[in-house]
Design a protein around this motif. Structure first.
Motif, short mmCIF file in Angstrom:
data_model
loop_
_atom_site.label_atom_id
_atom_site.label_comp_id
_atom_site.label_asym_id
_atom_site.label_seq_id
_atom_site.Cartn_x
_atom_site.Cartn_y
_atom_site.Cartn_z
N ARG A 1 -0.47 6.95 0.15
CA ARG A 1 -0.98 7.51 1.40
C ARG A 1 -2.41 7.08 1.66
O ARG A 1 -3.03 7.53 2.63
CB ARG A 1 -0.88 9.03 1.38
CG ARG A 1 -1.65 9.71 0.29
CD ARG A 1 -1.41 11.22 0.32
NE ARG A 1 -1.82 11.81 1.59
CZ ARG A 1 -1.34 12.96 2.06
NH1 ARG A 1 -0.42 13.62 1.38
NH2 ARG A 1 -1.77 13.45 3.20
N ALA A 2 -2.95 6.22 0.82
CA ALA A 2 -4.31 5.70 0.99
C ALA A 2 -4.40 4.35 0.28
O ALA A 2 -3.56 4.04 -0.56
CB ALA A 2 -5.33 6.68 0.40
N LEU B 209 0.81 -1.22 0.00
CA LEU B 209 0.00 0.00 0.00
C LEU B 209 0.84 1.26 0.00
O LEU B 209 0.34 2.35 -0.31
CB LEU B 209 -0.92 0.01 1.22
CG LEU B 209 -1.85 -1.21 1.35
CD1 LEU B 209 -2.62 -1.14 2.66
CD2 LEU B 209 -2.80 -1.28 0.17
N GLY B 210 2.11 1.14 0.35
CA GLY B 210 2.98 2.31 0.37
C GLY B 210 4.44 1.90 0.40
O GLY B 210 4.78 0.80 0.82
N LEU B 211 5.31 2.80 -0.08
CA LEU B 211 6.75 2.53 -0.15
C LEU B 211 7.53 3.82 0.10
O LEU B 211 7.07 4.91 -0.25
CB LEU B 211 7.14 2.01 -1.54
CG LEU B 211 6.57 0.67 -2.00
CD1 LEU B 211 6.21 0.75 -3.47
CD2 LEU B 211 7.56 -0.45 -1.78
N THR B 212 8.72 3.65 0.66
CA THR B 212 9.68 4.74 0.75
C THR B 212 10.91 4.35 -0.04
O THR B 212 11.43 3.23 0.12
CB THR B 212 10.07 5.03 2.21
OG1 THR B 212 8.89 5.30 2.96
CG2 THR B 212 11.01 6.23 2.29
N VAL C 234 8.25 -0.58 3.64
CA VAL C 234 7.11 -1.05 2.85
C VAL C 234 5.88 -1.12 3.76
O VAL C 234 5.92 -1.75 4.82
CB VAL C 234 7.37 -2.46 2.26
CG1 VAL C 234 6.23 -2.88 1.35
CG2 VAL C 234 8.69 -2.48 1.48
N LEU C 235 4.82 -0.44 3.35
CA LEU C 235 3.53 -0.52 4.04
C LEU C 235 2.71 -1.62 3.38
O LEU C 235 2.45 -1.55 2.17
CB LEU C 235 2.80 0.82 3.95
CG LEU C 235 1.35 0.86 4.46
CD1 LEU C 235 1.29 0.63 5.96
CD2 LEU C 235 0.68 2.18 4.08
N ASP D 80 -0.11 5.79 -10.44
CA ASP D 80 0.24 5.19 -9.15
C ASP D 80 1.76 5.02 -9.07
O ASP D 80 2.32 4.12 -9.71
CB ASP D 80 -0.47 3.84 -9.00
CG ASP D 80 -0.36 3.29 -7.59
OD1 ASP D 80 0.51 3.77 -6.82
OD2 ASP D 80 -1.14 2.38 -7.25
N LEU D 81 2.44 5.87 -8.29
CA LEU D 81 3.89 5.81 -8.19
C LEU D 81 4.37 4.53 -7.50
O LEU D 81 5.51 4.11 -7.68
CB LEU D 81 4.42 7.03 -7.44
CG LEU D 81 4.25 8.37 -8.17
CD1 LEU D 81 4.80 9.50 -7.32
CD2 LEU D 81 4.95 8.33 -9.52
#
Length: 529
Positions: free
Chosen positions: A240-241, A225-228, A267-268, A249-250
């Motif tokens: 962020r959602a 759902l998310g990454l840095t 990693v989310l 979608d990055l």
């Protein structure tokens, strides 16, 4: 524990092949026992690193001390290439031409950024290193001085959100450790690829991994759902959602980027409650075609099991459908073995089993009980050890995989089998080619091929020709160059053909913006400028 330097996993788990299997290899494929003694790590003559001492000092400053920058021979050899059969054969022959200058171990996102800055200042390339399980040349950049960025110190569960059922995991967390941490909280990630025991969270994201329970839990890229991302130009935060219509979608740009755009530092992921029960069964079909049709019905119309896979006639005959029973009880009338698995609440699992059984019987399947399914579950991570035992016995063993829409699966299956068989036979090492459907979707499936042959005079050259022929065949038949192993360097030229020149130029523009000096995994995923 570090993985075996010239093979897979824990050395204590490797076992020699039984006499029945070595006899089969000799009689069927002409495999000859290896006569030269095995090379030991201490025998490899590795020159000292040639990197500027100032560069090594800068790396030490970036990660908080010299103890986190390793330049000893063993550390560097253990970070040389991945775990494909050609990788291992080269290492076993003492070829360490792709060895890193140093192994650097950052502990935080900011330290990763500092390492990238130090490498940019001294012209060193950077290869992110998680579990080291790549089988497509993902850890063998084009020739230039580089450091291996080992993320093992970044191994924490940083956040667990019970309300949203999400968790933030660091990239160096190995899959068993991540699963154990989540299990303590009553959750599971549900991601169990064959590399599970050694691969890492960052590697799963970087290569778009797919686990053996993907029919129920989805692929890893569906869980993210998310990454840095840390890059030489700074930090990228994506997601962020759960879903968004705010532009492209990055997350999808970072997933599958294989360290070429940056280093994934967190990693989310979506998590699920721990299942109450897990049940595995075996079903037998008369033919691969019949079994594939049955799997398609479940994938399209349900109910979909958590695990759903099908071995072809050859794989079933040899015993790879149950890796820990390889070569036992060969039966030419064995047909094709399908494995179904169900995870969840007791009530839901019982209901799905009953409904799926009705579909499988109607499609021609015969239930053979829980024993084949339980044996598969018990041995699901043993195939790489079997590959090493085959190499030790003088055989060559390697895998490749692809995916396509259901309507193209029959032609794809035939084309890849023919390409492998014809090319290796012409080289004087006729192969045994096995295949299974490893992942299913409403619209298509993945085919996973295993190839075993005699090693011959030059096994790496023989395999390279066969692999190229198979790559050509699968693209011509409408398959993708990789379903879950990734691109690396082995698939790069075919990925360029699959994506097309304009798309590749767009991706190269992204790389130039995030990594203007081309430091990150040069030549992996995309050709260098």
């Amino acid at each position: 524990m570090d993985m075996l330097w010239n093979g897979w996993g824990d050395p204590a788990k490797a076992a020699p092949l039984p006499d029945s299997v070595t006899g089969l290899l000799r009689d069927l494929l002409g495999v000859k026992p290896r006569t030269t003694p095995a090379l030991v790590l201490e025998d490899i003559d590795l020159p000292a690193p040639t990197a500027d001492p100032a560069a090594l000092k800068g790396l030490a400053q970036a990660v908080g001390g010299e103890e986190h920058v390793r330049t000893d021979a063993e550390s560097r050899i253990r970070h040389t290439r991945g775990k494909s059969t050609p990788d291992l054969l080269r290492l076993r022959a003492g070829d360490v031409s792709d060895v890193p200058q140093a192994v650097v171990l950052p502990a935080t996102h900011d330290e990763v950024l500092a390492v990238l800055r130090a490498c940019a200042a001294h012209g060193l390339a950077v290869v992110p290193f998680g579990g080291g399980t790549s089988v497509v040349g993902g850890l063998a950049p084009e020739r230039r001085a580089f450091v291996a960025l080992d993320l093992r110190r970044m191994n924490r569960l940083q956040l667990l959100d019970r309300v949203s059922r999400t968790a933030v995991l660091q990239p160096g967390l190995r899959a068993p450790e991540a699963e154990a941490l989540l299990n303590e909280e009553g959750f599971t990630l549900g991601h169990f690829p064959q590399s599970f025991e050694w691969a890492t969270i960052g590697g799963f994201a970087a290569a778009r991994s797919s686990g053996q329970a993907s029919a129920g839990y989805g692929r890893f890229d569906e869980m993210v759902l998310g990454l840095t991302l840390a890059t030489p130009e700074g930090t990228v935060e994506a997601g962020r959602a759960p879903r968004s219509a705010a532009g492209p979608d990055l997350r999808q740009l970072i997933l599958g980027s294989e360290g070429a755009f940056g280093v994934i530092t967190s990693v989310l992921v979506r998590i699920r409650p721990l299942p109450e029960v897990r049940v595995y069964e075996g079903w037998r079909f008369a033919s691969f075609e019949e079994g594939a049709a049955a799997l398609r019905r479940l994938a399209q119309d349900g109910p979909r099991p958590t695990v759903l896979r099908l071995s072809d006639e050859t794989e079933t005959l040899i015993g790879l459908a149950q890796p820990d029973a390889i070569g036992a009880g060969l039966d030419s009338n064995a047909g094709c073995m399908a494995i179904t698995g169900y995870e969840g609440t007791a009530e839901d699992t019982a209901q799905r089993r009953e409904q799926a059984a009705a579909v499988l019987r109607d499609a021609g399947g015969t239930l053979v009980g829980s024993e084949p399914g339980e044996r598969w579950a018990h041995g699901r991570y043993s195939a790489p050890y079997l590959r090493d035992s085959l190499l030790d016995a003088g055989a060559f063993a390697e895998t490749l995989e692809t995916a396509a829409f259901w309507s193209r699966i029959p032609d794809l299956y035939a084309a890849v089998r023919s390409a492998l068989t014809d090319t290796l036979t012409e080289a004087g090492t006729p192969p045994l080619v096995m295949c299974h459907i490893s992942h299913v979707y409403e619209n298509g499936a993945s085919l996973y091929f295993t190839v075993v042959s005699a090693q011959g005079e030059d096994p790496v050259a023989h395999w390279t020709r066969a692999k190229h022929a198979a790559n050509d065949a699968l693209l011509a038949a409408g398959g993708t160059i990789s379903h879950h192993h990734g691109v690396g360097t082995d698939h790069r030229d075919w990925y360029v053909r699959e994506a097309g020149p304009l798309a590749v130029e767009a991706l190269r523009a992204v790389k130039r913006r995030l990594d203007p000096e081309g430091l990150l995994n040069p030549g992996v995923l995309l050709p260098t400028d």
